[in-house]
Scaffold this active site. Structure first.
Site, mmCIF file in Angstrom:
data_model
loop_
_atom_site.group_PDB
_atom_site.id
_atom_site.type_symbol
_atom_site.label_atom_id
_atom_site.label_comp_id
_atom_site.label_asym_id
_atom_site.label_seq_id
_atom_site.Cartn_x
_atom_site.Cartn_y
_atom_site.Cartn_z
ATOM 1 N N GLY A 290 0.825 -1.212 0.000
ATOM 2 C CA GLY A 290 0.000 0.000 0.000
ATOM 3 C C GLY A 290 0.856 1.258 0.000
ATOM 4 N N TYR A 291 1.497 1.511 -1.097
ATOM 5 C CA TYR A 291 2.369 2.692 -1.195
ATOM 6 C C TYR A 291 1.709 3.792 -2.021
ATOM 7 C CZ TYR A 291 6.841 1.218 0.885
ATOM 8 O OH TYR A 291 7.851 0.889 1.745
ATOM 9 N N GLU B 165 14.053 -3.287 -3.128
ATOM 10 C CA GLU B 165 13.236 -3.634 -4.279
ATOM 11 C C GLU B 165 14.046 -3.527 -5.562
ATOM 12 O OE1 GLU B 165 10.013 -0.999 -5.007
ATOM 13 O OE2 GLU B 165 9.067 -2.344 -6.443
ATOM 14 N N THR C 81 -0.697 -4.285 -6.557
ATOM 15 C CA THR C 81 -0.569 -5.514 -7.337
ATOM 16 C C THR C 81 -1.140 -6.712 -6.596
ATOM 17 O OG1 THR C 81 1.407 -4.604 -8.340
ATOM 18 C CG2 THR C 81 1.079 -6.966 -8.590
#
Lengths: 397, 376, 397, 376
Positions: free
Chosen positions: C127-128, C244, C161
């Site tokens: 949840g960014y 990431e 996603t």
């Protein structure tokens, strides 16, 4: 919509073609010497012939010496000159200061300067850039201080093309040091023989001497050499830059240069076959030709809009960007085409005629042409600046 | 897997760096390349003295026991200073031919002269019709008693004006572009029938056109097996490509540093031009092009000992990478320096010219791309 | 300097290769289905097998379940997985929130969450991003207000996603509305079953359902689900983003994808000859392979530096930029390779198995893969942002 | 030389614009392409009613006396709205074959059906093995009494699900890729032996794979001279390319406008992203790519009547330009729209997909570059 010529236009083309064939100096034929390799007199020969014929400034109003040609006729004229590889006329008088003088100059100035520009008795150079100013032209620091009926000019200009031959320089100077960047600038005409002027060559990486630094130390310039109003020079400067860009696409000359490239690539062999027949090189040349075709129509569209009173406008920046990219690419592929002989350094100045230049005739100097052409995306407002102009003026960003 | 340098290698780099910092500043170089000689034999002697010319030779050949990585280190530093002296031609190429293909007698007779700095070599392989194809030869060597008679013409032989000896490729049999029938010879430049015409190159070096007219050499002039020279030639030119890649990364490194520095200090519209995002991203692209070039340079230098196909891919790949990156970095370094970048006075244009010529040397991007895609 | 593997490393490679060959689920073989086309259970199958083996988080510290492999062993592991075209593990738990929890979480949180991440009993989502935040992550507006021992969260997340399958979401929320952009942000773990959460699919232009909008309305989150300190979430968020990027070069998978591209180009004909034998296509593939070779070494150099305690650092941005450019280019050439059959639209969701898919087996969906891969230069910090990072952090501009 | 439109042409553009503004907004289109039908026959009827389907036909053929420029105007506006109805296939291509190659009888029998909107056509020319080579045909038409029997397979026949009639290329003699021996036929889709399998395309259209199994057609099905069809096919596909170029410029125009607009309003880091210089320059490059595409579109449409070589260069050149520009503009429009650009909801992705497919249609950049360089 129509891209073909009318019978009248075809007749005009024949006339022009014949005139060039009969009058272009034999000894200059063969094209593509850079000005850094030519004598002052050679550079002016074609100009003087055209002057006699009355064709030296087709783009000027008729009253000042223009030919009254239509846009299409001027297009044909450019095409035919490129086709015959005539050496391009110097733009400093004809395309730069000339139009400024007949547009913003007073009657005295027109009488005094226009004839010398037309006849090429006066060689002009451009005093715009300064060390440190670059694309930010308005940051110039050359000062002119009014003293009686003279200005006293101190400062320096740089990248001054062919100043080594110049009789006159048109020059941006700061007359109001307290005004904001673009205000307080004036447009002065300076006699290069005035005491206090020193010209120092700048040799570019290809070995040419095309540009110079010009030092101005207590140079006295009569006030009657001021164009228009004091402190309004930026207006005239911008007008001039707008004119400068419109011819810069160089489509006709690039066409000729591609023809030459193709001839070289026909002569060069890869495993016994002409380079031009190899898939990869043929494709690269095709891409270049297509880019150029597109640019040609883009230029014609701009000219058509212009002839209807619109433009040239900031769209001209496209012509500068794409035109110079294509010119650079042509020299790059030409260098590639000659293979190992790209190493050969041809003399650019003081040619004695005795230099040993190996390889085929077309090879020596092609790398230097490539190096030299890198300047085109820098000068006349760098291509980055042109992008800024389109972003702001066309896209409204 | 390991990407670190040994202590000796770091020491070697430091040695080269301090020598060049001391003796090879840009202004000195600029003056030297304009002299009639065009290079400094005394610099060459210093290279010998410091052991640089011995670096990649094994100890039994009198060298320091290094190899490709040592060449890479030296050539990268030479690239940073635009060194014109013919290390590539003499040590990497001629040294390589002798090391890989020479008989024990040839090695003993000739390598000491390289290491000692007494003999300078040049590599006469290219011909006008042959472009970059190493096998496209019209120069012939005909068996003549126990020796050979050489006839032909070699184009753009870099460093030849300074050389005493030449490595010459010639056809001993076969048709013009056959892979078979090619041999490699050692020829004295002073031999009867060798005539040279010298000229300057755009990157500040010297080259010669060389004509061989009934030049007689003995049986001991042949390197390797008669008619089987091409694989050796390919191997050594790949070693040369590995060294050139290192030189190119040296040039790019300097250009990137100079460009970033310039953009930090040069002001336009009241701010350093390095604050303009378009130029920032351009410099990032230049930086990435450099990093990718360093990677390919490591790779080719580490893979010179592999089989032909793998070596070919590594060399062709590296040459493509440095060709493209060199063009981009060179052009943009000039562009971002503006008018100054165009001048002969500033070093930027000189790096750009050298990078441009490196692309031509031993086959440009197009040639190497084809070679890469045809390698098994 | 050395690019070869030691005997021990070669033995490890064989072990890994054999394990994959014997254990990778038969029904998943064949590779390259997008997650949008796979069931939740299919997506997790390989994960669960590796979990049993203890190989699910080679990059974690041993104490939390890591394998203790060297950098080279991890490189081999990635290579072998790509070689076998195993379906990649989901990064949300394993590479994103997991390391945040074991680095910044308290003991309770580690005990509570790490096992579910390892076993894949918990499916995590990220949840960014928020509508309107894009690359400017710190501009997020989802609010969390402390009320007793809960936060009440209101706002919304987007581009989430596979949220349609998620049990948990790690979420950036604003806990201090008066603080400057990057301050006042906290890092919360939210149970997706909490009342007030709605997930709405976003269909992308290739027809996939990979991403979602997540609406949060008065969602009650216990304070023990706060990671680290309140208002310090940006620190953890940045740490996560750094992790990431390091895997994003995707070298091994791109190698495999190029192999596949070459097979397709061998099967496709141009005038009766394989496309792969045409000069132009062969060159384009060669350029791609060379770019990828260079990137592979660049990544190895970065890993080597990392294993010596330097980096990953901002140099990892190169891996993101070049890696995604290469991935995009591969899909572009693959689409080009299939010629007219690039037109074919393959179903991405609700596959019935009865759809008519014309052309060779490899063709349907290649254009959609190309369209889908355009996302890679946008997400995870757009490639423009990565340029900014290098400009600032590496070049000091 | 003249680049202005006549009053009638401007009127035509206005007509198309107001119809599409009224009936062809993006949401409507999105719904329509998801229906089982995939298009709107009633929209086609409106095109007919407004005279669009008559625009490029001469008055004696019942048309409005226009030509390539009229096609260009219509296709550009269709591109701006992503119109899926088969104007290209029916009016430009089938209409073109009938106009340029059809007998008087064929013209009189078939053109009214096009103009009136009653008959929809598709062009069955591509075959799986043939890629973009128009002459690479395995479909055969064998003389059979006064008529022919057709056997073969045609791939990706766009618009075929909506068509009643097909233009089919087939080999009446010669070997697989010979230039000679190719003929053009009119085939009813409902004829015995024609079987089709329909499917959706990624750009929101429909296509069919078509098998011809002993399909019998009469002598009147042949367009032009038997065995001499290729020059006609090339001419008509060049006309199709000219029309596609116009469609592509319409797509690019919308993408550029949308992107500039988005970047002016979308804020990141507190400022509209259009203030970031990198994005500004990107949009300038998109604008230039569009302008250059417009130029090539004008050029090809003005040169369709020239000799084969000149027409080929103009068409191949235009296709290369719009292929490259379309890719760049499409990719960057998506990139600058960020995540939003990736969604099915926004029109940006749909223009991008259409531009991508336009590059494939009738041969992509590579194919057309080769064609350009081989044209005399």
């Amino acid at each position: 919509m129509d891209m073909s010529f009318s019978p009248e236009e075809l007749a005009f083309r024949d006339e022009v073609r014949e005139f060039i064939a009969n009058n272009y100096p034999q000894e200059l034929k063969g094209g593509r010497r850079t000005r850094g390799e030519m004598s002052k007199e050679d550079i002016l020969k074609w100009h003087r012939i055209l002057y006699k014929k009355g064709w030296v400034v087709p783009h000027w109003p008729v009253e000042y010496g223009g030919t009254g040609w239509t846009i299409t006729q001027r297009y044909i004229w450019n095409e035919e000159n490129a086709r015959a590889e005539t050496s391009p006329l110097l733009p400093f008088g004809l395309s730069m200061v000339g139009p400024v003088i007949y547009t913003f100059g007073n009657e005295e100035q027109k009488k005094r300067f226009l004839p010398g520009i037309l006849s090429a008795d006066d060689w002009w150079c451009q005093g715009y850039s300064e060390p440190g100013s670059g694309s930010d032209l308005a940051s110039l620091r050359t000062r002119a201080v009014r003293e009686g009926d003279h200005y006293i000019v101190n400062g320096g200009k740089t990248w001054t093309t062919l100043a080594q031959f110049a009789d006159w320089m048109f020059c941006l100077v700061r007359t109001d040091p307290n005004a904001k960047a673009q205000e307080g600038i004036s447009f002065l005409l300076i006699d290069m023989k005035t005491p206090g002027i020193t010209v120092r060559p700048i040799i570019t990486m290809d070995g040419s001497h095309e540009v110079n630094e010009v030092f101005l130390e207590d140079v006295k310039v009569p006030v009657e050499n001021l164009i228009g109003e004091e402190n309004k020079g930026w207006t005239y400067a911008k007008f001039l830059l707008g004119n400068e860009r419109s011819g810069i696409a160089g489509v006709a000359r690039s066409k000729k240069a591609i023809e030459r490239l193709k001839k070289i690539a026909d002569a060069e062999l890869v495993d016994g076959e002409p380079l031009m027949k190899t898939d990869e090189f043929a494709r690269k040349v095709a891409e270049l030709e297509i880019d150029l075709s597109a640019l040609e129509v883009t230029e014609l569209r701009t000219l058509a809009a212009e002839s209807k009173g619109r433009g040239p406008g900031p769209e001209a920046s496209i012509l500068k960007i794409k035109g110079t990219e294509i010119q650079q690419r042509i020299t790059e592929l030409t260098m590639e085409a000659v293979g190992n002989y790209a190493f050969v350094q041809a003399p650019r100045m003081e040619v004695t005629g005795n230099e040993f230049l190996p390889g085929p005739d077309y090879a020596p100097g092609v790398s230097q042409d490539y190096f030299n052409m890198r300047k085109t995306s820098i000068y006349g407002g760098s291509n980055e600046i042109q992008h800024n102009i389109i972003a702001k003026m066309v896209l409204g960003l | 897997m390991d990407f670190s340098f040994t202590e000796e290698q770091t020491l070697l780099r430091n040695t080269v760096q301090s020598l060049l910092a001391d003796k090879y500043d840009f202004d000195t170089r600029r003056k030297v390349v304009k002299t009639a000689e065009g290079w400094r034999p005394e610099m060459w002697a210093q290279f010998a003295e410091l052991g640089l010319l011995a670096a990649p030779f094994s100890e039994e050949l009198g060298g320091l026991g290094g190899g490709a990585i040592e060449n890479m280190i030296i050539m990268e530093e030479f690239g940073r200073h635009l060194v014109v002296e013919p290390y590539l031609e003499t040590v990497v190429i001629a040294g390589g031919f002798l090391r890989e293909g020479g008989s024990k007698e040839q090695q003993e007779a000739l390598i000491p002269g390289i290491i000692g700095g007494e003999t300078v070599w040049a590599f006469a392989y290219a011909e006008p019709q042959g472009r970059y194809n190493l096998a496209d030869l019209t120069t012939t060597a005909k068996k003549d008693g126990s020796g050979y008679t050489i006839n032909g013409y070699k184009a753009v032989v870099l460093g030849a004006p300074w050389a005493q000896k030449l490595i010459v490729t010639a056809r001993t049999s076969g048709a013009q572009r056959d892979r078979d029938g090619i041999s490699v010879f050692i020829v004295d430049k002073s031999a009867a029938g060798v005539s040279t015409r010298d000229y300057p190159t755009v990157d500040g070096r010297r080259a010669s056109e060389i004509t061989f007219e009934n030049v007689k050499v003995g049986a001991d002039a042949l390197i390797g097996t008669e008619g089987k020279g091409l694989p050796l030639i390919e191997k050594i030119t790949d070693e040369a490509i590995a060294a050139l890649s290192a030189e190119a990364t040296g040039c790019m490194k300097e250009l990137n540093t100079a460009t970033v520095e310039y953009c930090k200090t040069r002001k336009q519209f009241g701010v350093p031009i390095g604050k303009f995002q378009v130029l920032q991203h351009r410099m990032v692209d230049m930086f990435m092009a450099y990093e990718q070039s360093v990677s390919m340079t490591y790779m080719v230098n580490l893979k010179l000992g592999e089989g032909d196909a793998e070596r070919t891919k590594a060399a062709a790949g590296a040459k493509v990478q440095i060709g493209k990156a060199g063009r981009f970095v060179g052009q943009q370094a000039v562009q971002l320096h503006g008018g100054m970048g165009m001048t002969d006075e500033l070093n930027v244009g000189h790096y750009f010219k050298r990078l441009t010529m490196i692309d031509t040397q031993f086959g440009n991007v197009d040639y190497q791309l084809k070679r890469y895609s045809e390698a098994a």
